[in-house]
Design a protein around this motif. Structure first.
Motif, PDB file in Angstrom:
ATOM      1  N   TYR A 197       0.817  -1.208   0.000  1.00 18.81           N
ATOM      2  CA  TYR A 197       0.000   0.000   0.000  1.00 18.81           C
ATOM      3  C   TYR A 197       0.855   1.265   0.000  1.00 18.81           C
ATOM      4  CZ  TYR A 197      -4.054  -2.952   0.386  1.00 18.81           C
ATOM      5  OH  TYR A 197      -5.021  -3.886   0.110  1.00 18.81           O
ATOM      6  N   THR A 198       2.037   1.192   0.590  1.00 16.90           N
ATOM      7  CA  THR A 198       2.932   2.346   0.563  1.00 16.90           C
ATOM      8  C   THR A 198       3.465   2.581  -0.843  1.00 16.90           C
ATOM      9  OG1 THR A 198       3.559   2.039   2.873  1.00 16.90           O
ATOM     10  CG2 THR A 198       5.052   3.333   1.506  1.00 16.90           C
ATOM     11  N   THR A 199       3.757   1.501  -1.568  1.00 15.62           N
ATOM     12  CA  THR A 199       4.250   1.667  -2.938  1.00 15.62           C
ATOM     13  C   THR A 199       3.233   2.403  -3.795  1.00 15.62           C
ATOM     14  OG1 THR A 199       5.578  -0.347  -2.776  1.00 15.62           O
ATOM     15  CG2 THR A 199       5.086   0.447  -4.987  1.00 15.62           C
ATOM     16  N   MET A 200       1.959   2.051  -3.670  1.00 14.61           N
ATOM     17  CA  MET A 200       0.952   2.764  -4.448  1.00 14.61           C
ATOM     18  C   MET A 200       0.787   4.191  -3.943  1.00 14.61           C
ATOM     19  SD  MET A 200      -1.083   2.981  -6.968  1.00 14.61           S
ATOM     20  CE  MET A 200      -1.512   1.395  -7.684  1.00 14.61           C
ATOM     21  N   ARG A 201       0.923   4.401  -2.656  1.00 18.68           N
ATOM     22  CA  ARG A 201       0.883   5.783  -2.140  1.00 18.68           C
ATOM     23  C   ARG A 201       1.943   6.625  -2.824  1.00 18.68           C
ATOM     24  NH1 ARG A 201       3.213   7.776   2.750  1.00 18.68           N
ATOM     25  NH2 ARG A 201       5.052   6.653   1.991  1.00 18.68           N
ATOM     26  N   ASP A 202       3.161   6.086  -2.898  1.00 22.56           N
ATOM     27  CA  ASP A 202       4.252   6.828  -3.530  1.00 22.56           C
ATOM     28  C   ASP A 202       3.984   7.042  -5.015  1.00 22.56           C
ATOM     29  OD1 ASP A 202       5.429   6.758  -1.060  1.00 22.56           O
ATOM     30  OD2 ASP A 202       6.914   5.223  -1.579  1.00 22.56           O
ATOM     31  N   ALA A 203       3.393   6.032  -5.662  1.00 19.92           N
ATOM     32  CA  ALA A 203       3.098   6.146  -7.089  1.00 19.92           C
ATOM     33  C   ALA A 203       2.048   7.223  -7.351  1.00 19.92           C
ATOM     34  CB  ALA A 203       2.630   4.796  -7.628  1.00 19.92           C
ATOM     35  N   LEU A 204       1.014   7.278  -6.522  1.00 21.50           N
ATOM     36  CA  LEU A 204      -0.001   8.318  -6.677  1.00 21.50           C
ATOM     37  C   LEU A 204       0.593   9.697  -6.458  1.00 21.50           C
ATOM     38  CD1 LEU A 204      -2.974   6.628  -4.779  1.00 21.50           C
ATOM     39  CD2 LEU A 204      -2.760   6.910  -7.256  1.00 21.50           C
ATOM     40  N   GLU A 205       1.439   9.818  -5.441  1.00 22.55           N
ATOM     41  CA  GLU A 205       2.058  11.106  -5.147  1.00 22.55           C
ATOM     42  C   GLU A 205       2.947  11.560  -6.306  1.00 22.55           C
ATOM     43  OE1 GLU A 205       5.307  12.148  -4.435  1.00 22.55           O
ATOM     44  OE2 GLU A 205       4.768  14.116  -3.638  1.00 22.55           O
ATOM     45  N   ALA A 206       3.592  10.594  -6.963  1.00 25.80           N
ATOM     46  CA  ALA A 206       4.508  10.929  -8.053  1.00 25.80           C
ATOM     47  C   ALA A 206       3.782  11.483  -9.275  1.00 25.80           C
ATOM     48  CB  ALA A 206       5.318   9.695  -8.446  1.00 25.80           C
ATOM     49  N   THR A 207       2.461  11.195  -9.409  1.00 25.59           N
ATOM     50  CA  THR A 207       1.729  11.714 -10.566  1.00 25.59           C
ATOM     51  C   THR A 207       1.504  13.214 -10.483  1.00 25.59           C
ATOM     52  OG1 THR A 207      -0.492  11.447  -9.627  1.00 25.59           O
ATOM     53  CG2 THR A 207       0.491   9.520 -10.717  1.00 25.59           C
ATOM     54  N   GLY A 208       1.514  13.745  -9.269  1.00 29.38           N
ATOM     55  CA  GLY A 208       1.222  15.159  -9.090  1.00 29.38           C
ATOM     56  C   GLY A 208      -0.259  15.481  -9.088  1.00 29.38           C
ATOM     57  N   ARG A 209      -1.124  14.478  -9.318  1.00 31.42           N
ATOM     58  CA  ARG A 209      -2.565  14.724  -9.330  1.00 31.42           C
ATOM     59  C   ARG A 209      -3.134  14.391  -7.951  1.00 31.42           C
ATOM     60  NH1 ARG A 209      -6.775  15.596 -12.627  1.00 31.42           N
ATOM     61  NH2 ARG A 209      -8.811  14.810 -11.959  1.00 31.42           N
ATOM     62  N   PRO A 210      -3.997  15.234  -7.398  1.00 29.98           N
ATOM     63  CA  PRO A 210      -4.628  14.908  -6.106  1.00 29.98           C
ATOM     64  C   PRO A 210      -5.615  13.756  -6.261  1.00 29.98           C
ATOM     65  CG  PRO A 210      -5.540  16.947  -6.996  1.00 29.98           C
ATOM     66  CD  PRO A 210      -4.404  16.565  -7.895  1.00 29.98           C
ATOM     67  N   ILE A 211      -5.301  12.617  -5.669  1.00 29.21           N
ATOM     68  CA  ILE A 211      -6.140  11.422  -5.759  1.00 29.21           C
ATOM     69  C   ILE A 211      -6.352  10.879  -4.354  1.00 29.21           C
ATOM     70  CG2 ILE A 211      -6.335   9.068  -6.648  1.00 29.21           C
ATOM     71  CD1 ILE A 211      -4.590   9.892  -9.007  1.00 29.21           C
ATOM     72  N   VAL A 212      -7.602  10.867  -3.898  1.00 28.84           N
ATOM     73  CA  VAL A 212      -7.929  10.287  -2.596  1.00 28.84           C
ATOM     74  C   VAL A 212      -7.596   8.797  -2.643  1.00 28.84           C
ATOM     75  CG1 VAL A 212      -9.822   9.702  -1.026  1.00 28.84           C
ATOM     76  CG2 VAL A 212      -9.691  11.991  -2.044  1.00 28.84           C
ATOM     77  N   TYR A 213      -6.955   8.308  -1.578  1.00 34.81           N
ATOM     78  CA  TYR A 213      -6.429   6.943  -1.572  1.00 34.81           C
ATOM     79  C   TYR A 213      -7.144   6.123  -0.511  1.00 34.81           C
ATOM     80  CZ  TYR A 213      -2.748   3.302  -1.553  1.00 34.81           C
ATOM     81  OH  TYR A 213      -2.035   2.130  -1.621  1.00 34.81           O
TER      82      TYR A 213
END
Length: 681
Positions: A197-213
């Motif tokens: 779950y942390t890996t996907m957190r980092d991946a979402l953050e890397a997109t620069g788009r605000p995405i509720v997780y």
């Protein structure tokens, strides 16, 4: 985790999950393995702030998710999603605060494309996900999507999961305009949950788009202890289903976790079932009330294209929504829970308190607390707003109501100087659950008590029953005035016609009075009544007798077969430890079944245990209660144990209640048998 309509599919999925947990051989020694062939290109690692500090989900997310109403059926498609967005606007749900339209499992094509990217199922979404996202955004709403932190999703076919593809999938979601990601837990290959779950957190953050997780790992690894650093919300339990028993079990698991919740970080007890048809409107109001008091995400799970007016009334109650969306972000805490009478209080940003008086039991109950007990300061008086009746009263400090079976009275209480402008609150009560034998007169006693700081004047009480019933007052029904704390007590003789079939009927206590300034006020409580049949003399199988009530965790309570878990009649011969029993009740935790004993019975006996139909799974505890008193209990029983004898002294009891709870580990596979179940009268 999600339960599909057939037992075969659920069993197959459970096997895949177990295989994923056991596949430890895929883990590298350093604990950073990715399954072979699932290469991804992560962005350079950098320090990432806790997800709860990303400025998203500062109040619990509100929206829609299709899973509870459609599962993977063909009707889940582009047309449906667009239609739900239209309904959000047309029916006022958007204005009430709902904003996310979330796609669950089965949106994707069975395989990734030649470039390793996810694609939408061409039959369901012929124009692709971005086109749907653009439509949802054009309505001023947001869109969510689903995948799993494993090699495949939870669908019975198993669509492509994101394990090993986190950065490319997150980038694709961002390019499509996704605003919310639900990340499930199936086929996880035994990889550590926090790591996945942390890996996907980092991946979402890397997109620069605000995405509720949204982390959906079913509470298996106590996410409330760590997921605030990773996601915006996390499932605390297994899947909900559209039954009173399931909702109640999940609520009880989620309530103790209040300390973990706050702005940007929420306990998630799963989506709403309001309107799906498996519960009564009273139970759905409880569901919605308690999710709001628990500051839970409010994700509509019913098909709004077919929803009733009552469903819309529940989901659109802005006063209840305001409790959930309070910016202070406190989850409600339990003040008391004696004998199924719950008081849960939630601190609000303006200093007021939301107070839920919740009745778990199968008959009307008087539930009370105080303003001080709810955390309010001492004051001359308090304003009390009933959030379902939309009426405001004053109180001297007592907060009380007679709450219908499975019902919730939700109050918003404040210590302020405006209390004198409102009529006094009155508490309505009845001396016992109305149980009547047809053709025989029963005496009931009601009370009306002034809870306010000011007197109630010109008080008049009326008890109404079904057409053809005789209801006669045999003591005064009115009083010129009731000062604070004083009560009007009225005795009534109630007779149901001799031809009245056994079953539940409506009795309503209606009270009218005036405030000191002459303003009219009214308070009404549905008490309910049961027409009952006296049990036969001698030994009887309880499965052959009529029930007062029955609630069950999955599917209906079954007579003389195991639970089966889905439709009525889908159970098997009751089998515990290889022994087959011909008579009894098949249930699924959390379960409660009530029978009328009429004070004429002496003992209840049974042999109990976990049914063999779920293999080596399940753990439950059995209780027999006599008029609320625990007359016998077993402690935790597992599938590895043979049938255990249980005997209860129920002498003098009017009502016998059979309860099965989980073994402290959730309700998955908790198929329980009350085998050879007998009562002696």
């Amino acid at each position: 985790m999600r339960h599909l309509p057939t037992r075969t599919t659920r069993t197959a999925r459970a096997g895949r999950r177990a295989a994923g947990v056991l596949a430890a051989g895929l883990l590298c020694a350093a604990g950073t393995a990715v399954p072979a062939g699932a290469a991804d290109s992560p962005a350079p690692r950098r320090t990432v702030a806790p997800q709860s500090e990303n400025g998203l989900a500062l109040t619990p997310p509100m929206g829609f998710n299709n899973w509870n109403s459609t599962h993977c059926r063909a009707e889940f498609d582009e047309s449906m999603v667009k239609g739900i967005a239209d309904i959000f606007v047309e029916k006022g749900l958007k204005d009430a605060g709902y904003q996310y339209i979330n796609l669950d499992d089965c949106w994707a094509a069975p395989q990734r494309n030649a470039e390793g990217k996810l694609e939408a199922d061409p039959k369901r979404f012929p124009n692709g996900i971005k086109a749907v996202a653009d439509y949802v955004h054009s309505k001023g709403l947001k869109i969510g999507i689903y995948t799993s932190a494993g090699t495949r999703t939870c669908d019975s076919v198993g669509l492509p999961g994101a394990l090993g593809h986190e950065y490319s999938d997150a980038r694709q979601f961002a390019d499509w305009g996704i605003d919310y990601l639900k990340y499930d837990n199936c086929n996880n290959q035994g990889v550590d949950a926090r790591q996945r779950y942390t890996t996907m957190r980092d991946a979402l953050e890397a997109t620069g788009r605000p995405i509720v997780y949204s982390i959906c790992e079913w509470g298996q690894n106590k996410p409330w202890e760590w997921a605030g650093e990773v996601g915006n919300l996390w499932r605390t339990t297994g899947d909900i289903n559209d039954s009173w028993g399931s909702m109640l079990s999940i609520m009880k698991q989620n309530l103790p976790l209040a300390a973990a919740a706050g702005p940007g970080r929420w306990n998630d007890p799963d989506m709403l079932e309001v309107g799906n048809g498996g519960m009564t409107d009273t139970e759905y109001r409880t569901h919605f009330s308690m999710w709001s008091v628990m500051a839970a995400p409010l994700l509509i799970g019913s098909d709004l294209r077919r929803a009733s007016a009552e469903t819309y009334e529940i989901l659109s109650n802005r006063e209840v929504v305001a409790v959930d969306q309070d910016p202070l972000g406190k989850q409600g805490t339990v003040l008391s829970s004696t004998d199924g009478r719950w008081v849960v209080a939630k601190e609000m940003a303006d200093g007021s308190r939301a107070v839920a008086l919740f009745n778990e039991t199968d008959s009307a109950q008087h539930i009370a607390t105080t303003a001080a007990g709810a955390g309010l300061p001492e004051a001359d008086g308090y304003t009390v707003r009933d959030l379902w009746e939309h009426r405001t009263y004053n109180t001297a400090g007592t907060l009380a109501a007679t709450v219908p079976a499975h019902g919730t009275v939700l109050l918003r209480v404040a210590a302020d100087d405006g209390w004198a402008a409102y009529p006094p609150a009155v508490g309505l009560g009845i001396d016992s659950a109305p149980l009547l034998e047809a053709g025989r007169t029963t005496t009931l006693t009601t009370t009306v008590t002034d809870l306010g700081r000011t007197p109630a004047r010109a008080v008049s009480a009326r008890l109404d029953g079904p057409s053809g019933w005789r209801v006669e007052a045999v003591s005064p029904t009115g009083a010129p005035a009731l000062p604070t704390g004083r009560s009007l007590t009225t005795r009534w003789r109630v007779t149901a016609p001799a031809s009245t079939p056994a079953g539940a009927y409506g009795l309503t206590l209606d009270v009218r009075y005036r405030a000191p300034n002459g303003a009219r006020a009214r308070s009404t409580v549905p008490l309910g009544a049961h027409v009952v049949v006296a049990p036969p003399a001698g030994d009887s199988f309880l499965s052959d007798l009529p029930r007062l009530s029955a609630s069950n965790g999955w599917g209906p309570v079954e007579r003389d077969t195991s639970n089966g878990e889905s439709a009525a009649g889908d159970g098997n011969p009751m089998t515990i430890g290889g022994t087959v029993f011909a008579k009894g009740l098949g249930v699924h935790a959390y379960s409660s079944v009530e029978f009328y004993a009429g004070g004429a019975c002496s003992t209840v006996t049974a042999r109990v245990g976990v049914d063999d139909e779920k293999g080596a799974k399940g753990s439950v505890a059995f209780e027999i209660r006599a008029d609320g008193r625990t007359a016998a209990s077993t402690g935790v029983l597992t599938n590895a144990m043979p049938a255990q004898p249980i005997t209860a002294d129920v002498g003098g009891a009017r009502v016998v209640r059979l309860v099965v709870t989980d073994g402290g580990d959730g309700t998955d596979s908790d198929h329980a048998d009350w085998a050879d179940l007998r009562i002696t009268c």
